[in-house]
Design an enzyme around this catalytic site. Structure first.
Site, PDB file in Angstrom:
ATOM      1  N   CYS A 380       0.838  -1.198   0.000  1.00 44.23           N
ATOM      2  CA  CYS A 380       0.000   0.000   0.000  1.00 44.23           C
ATOM      3  C   CYS A 380       0.877   1.254   0.000  1.00 44.23           C
ATOM      4  O   CYS A 380       1.454   1.590  -1.031  1.00 44.23           O
ATOM      5  CB  CYS A 380      -0.975  -0.056   1.172  1.00 44.23           C
ATOM      6  N   HIS A 519      -3.527  -5.221   0.502  1.00 45.67           N
ATOM      7  CA  HIS A 519      -2.942  -5.785   1.729  1.00 45.67           C
ATOM      8  C   HIS A 519      -2.961  -7.322   1.688  1.00 45.67           C
ATOM      9  O   HIS A 519      -3.875  -7.939   2.225  1.00 45.67           O
ATOM     10  CB  HIS A 519      -3.710  -5.286   2.951  1.00 45.67           C
ATOM     11  N   GLU A 521      -1.290  -9.374   3.342  1.00 44.38           N
ATOM     12  CA  GLU A 521      -1.115  -9.982   4.662  1.00 44.38           C
ATOM     13  C   GLU A 521      -2.436 -10.397   5.284  1.00 44.38           C
ATOM     14  O   GLU A 521      -2.483 -11.304   6.126  1.00 44.38           O
ATOM     15  CB  GLU A 521      -0.358  -9.029   5.597  1.00 44.38           C
TER      16      GLU A 521
HETATM   17  N1  GLN Z   1      -2.068   6.513   3.104  1.00 45.81           N
HETATM   18  C1  GLN Z   1      -2.131   5.802   1.872  1.00 45.81           C
HETATM   19  C2  GLN Z   1      -3.475   5.930   1.197  1.00 45.81           C
HETATM   20  O1  GLN Z   1      -4.446   6.274   1.810  1.00 45.81           O
HETATM   21  C3  GLN Z   1      -1.790   4.347   2.065  1.00 45.81           C
HETATM   22  C4  GLN Z   1      -2.772   3.639   2.935  1.00 45.81           C
HETATM   23  C5  GLN Z   1      -2.263   2.309   3.403  1.00 45.81           C
HETATM   24  O2  GLN Z   1      -1.066   2.063   3.376  1.00 45.81           O
HETATM   25  N2  GLN Z   1      -3.148   1.441   3.860  1.00 45.81           N
HETATM   26  O3  GLN Z   1      -3.574   5.666   0.018  1.00 45.81           O
END
Ligand code: GLN
Length: 547
Positions: A380, A519, A521
């Site tokens: 992310c 994600h 994970e």
């Molecule tokens: N802050 C970033 C976004 O909102 C990444 C979010 C995250 O890593 N879950 O896109």
């Protein structure tokens, strides 16, 4: 028609109620039953989405896009059953539903009260999809006696009465403290905790007693006598080397048997624990060790990146190696050379995160991994940082940045390689967002499909070219930079089905450098490690063999 197990806790918090619930779920599955686990949290936030990971640990996202308690992660990791939004509820959500109904006039002028209106709302929540499984396990957050928890305890008491006799049982977790001076385990706090439960009409059928020392038979009998529980239903819970030993450990001390006995299920189906024996074997017989740096922000609290820590362990299990993860605060090398901090690691992971703090450090970590050809997994924010790094240092876009930071800081000059997503498609549905929207529940959340490029590293890692992964972010890599970045070797190897949203990037010519917008994970399990974590750890093992 499901049978219900309500799991409560007393004496102190952090006893491992979530883990005990998850392990019980796994053991019931091993006996051939279908299960679903639910979490009822007494806090007043509508969901944990807006709670800081420093305070409450990770936010676990479900396929259907709910932001839930991290215990749902345990449930999934132990049972493999994908949680739904309807498996997690808080007082905030319950009250907000009740108040919404009141405003709509659904209560026909009645005075709204905790009993029956709030308790009915809780009971409705507990019974959602109750016919779909053999066992519904509902864990109540907090400890008995907490003010916020009372409506939940009252609701489960009523629920037990509403259902047929024998359809609901109550399991209570407590602690037996050990007094060094007298060399004794003390049962009094447990007695008081059960007394507290009984004063609100709940009699536990099974007592799980956490203890650092072996519980002698006579103490067990004493607890049974004073707490009005059968001696064989007083289950000891000792500390374990790994949480994944919990199903076998609980089975060995008779937890699943005690639960089936409480339901009067006899003869109980024999358990098949092969899956958990294999998990234990992989944990016990790992060879070698890889050192992985996790360059993040919420490094002081282990729970903040719970699923990542677990997924790395699973990746290690798949490769029969130990993973030694070291958490490094990205801020420490924001303005310094990273090499002294990152040298000696076999791989680097940059996890998700929010806000600008530490991002320059993460960008440097991505650069270090790219240049030194160290395996890199960017999750992310970790992918967004890798893209900004490539844009700045390889594609010559010197002002590359993200709207997340530059807008917040009120800066003007920068190229938003990562921009605030305003509109996107999920299935047949278009979702729209604006910059000033509420923070709660407005991100791009839940499972989305991505198509992987044939011949890419990720396609090989997954062994297929269509995947579904869970998202939780507001910002997105801008596809308009694709050409410029691909020309320099940063391939956009995973895209949303409409081709507009970059889901995965990887560096050509690098042994293992992958950034993912989602994600992975969240979907890894000890008995089914996520391919990205399996592949990442494998790449780290290869590096460790070279040095
Ligand atoms: N802050 C970033 C976004 O909102 C990444 C979010 C995250 O890593 N879950 O896109």
């Amino acid at each position: 028609m499901a049978r219900f197990v309500f799991i409560t806790g007393g004496v102190v918090s952090s006893l491992g109620k979530g883990l005990a619930s998850a392990a019980l779920g796994a053991l019931l599955q091993a006996r051939g039953y279908s299960v679903r686990l639910r979490k009822l949290d007494p806090y007043l936030n509508v969901d944990p989405g807006t709670m800081s990971p420093f305070e409450h640990g990770e936010v676990f996202v479900t396929d259907d896009g709910a932001e839930t308690d991290l215990d749902l992660g345990h449930y999934e990791r132990f049972t493999g059953v994908h949680a739904k939004g309807t498996d997690s509820v808080s007082s905030g959500r319950i009250y907000s539903n009740v108040l919404e109904k009141e405003r709509r006039g659904d209560y026909l002028g009645k005075t709204i009260q905790v009993i029956p209106h709030v308790t009915n709302e809780i009971k409705d929540f507990i019974s959602i999809d109750e016919d779909d499984v053999d066992f519904m396990l509902c864990e109540i957050g907090g400890t008995v006696g907490d003010i916020e928890g009372l409506p939940f305890f009252e609701a489960i008491r009523q629920f037990g009465q509403d259902k047929a006799r024998g359809q609901c049982i109550f399991m209570h977790l407590t602690l037996l403290p050990y007094l060094k001076a007298s060399g004794e385990l003390k049962t009094k706090p447990t007695q008081h905790s059960v007394k507290e439960l009984r004063s609100i009409g709940l009699q536990p059928d099974v007592l799980v007693c956490r203890s650092e020392h072996e519980i002698p038979e006579k103490e067990r009998e004493k607890i049974a006598l004073f707490c009005n529980v059968r001696p064989e239903a007083v289950i000891p819970a000792y500390d374990l080397k790994s949480i994944y030993e919990a199903p076998l450990a609980y089975h060995n001390v008779g937890l699943d048997q005690a639960v089936l006995d409480a339901f009067q299920i006899s003869p109980a189906p024999k358990p098949n624990l092969a899956r958990w024996h294999d998990v234990k074997d992989r944990l016990d017989n790992a060879e070698g060790e890889v050192k992985i740096a996790i360059v993040g922000k919420y490094t002081q609290l282990g729970d903040a990146y719970k699923s990542i820590a677990e997924a790395l362990t699973h990746g290690g299990m798949a490769n029969r190696t130990r993973v030694k993860a070291e958490w490094i605060d990205a801020e420490v090398f924001d303005k310094k050379d990273v090499a002294p901090y990152l040298e000696g690691f076999h791989a680097i992971l940059v996890p998700g995160g929010f806000g600008e703090r530490g991002t320059e450090g993460k960008i440097k970590a991505a650069q270090f991994a790219r240049e030194k050809k160290i395996p890199y997994l960017g999750i992310c924010l970790g992918m967004q940082m890798a893209v900004i790094e490539g844009a700045r240092n390889v594609a010559g876009i010197a002002e590359a940045g993200s709207e997340e930071f530059d807008v917040e800081a009120g800066k003007k000059r920068f190229e938003p390689v990562v921009y605030h997503l305003k509109e996107w498609v999920q299935g047949n549905h278009v979702t729209k967002r604006h910059l000033g929207d509420d923070k709660g529940g407005t991100m791009r959340l839940g499972a989305y499909t991505a198509n992987l490029a044939e011949g890419s590293v990720v396609a090989a890692v997954y062994g297929k070219t269509t995947i579904e992964e869970r998202h939780r972010h507001r910002y997105e890599v801008d596809v308009k930079y694709r050409e410029a970045l691909e020309a320099k070797g940063l391939t956009f190897s995973g895209m949303s089905p409409d081709g507009k949203l970059p889901e995965i990037v990887e560096w050509k010519g690098h042994p293992w450098f992958i950034g993912v917008q989602f994600h992975p994970e969240l979907k890894s399990k000890p008995f089914a490690p996520h391919p990205l974590f399996e592949g990442f750890v494998k790449a780290a093992v290869e590096v460790s063999r070279l040095v």
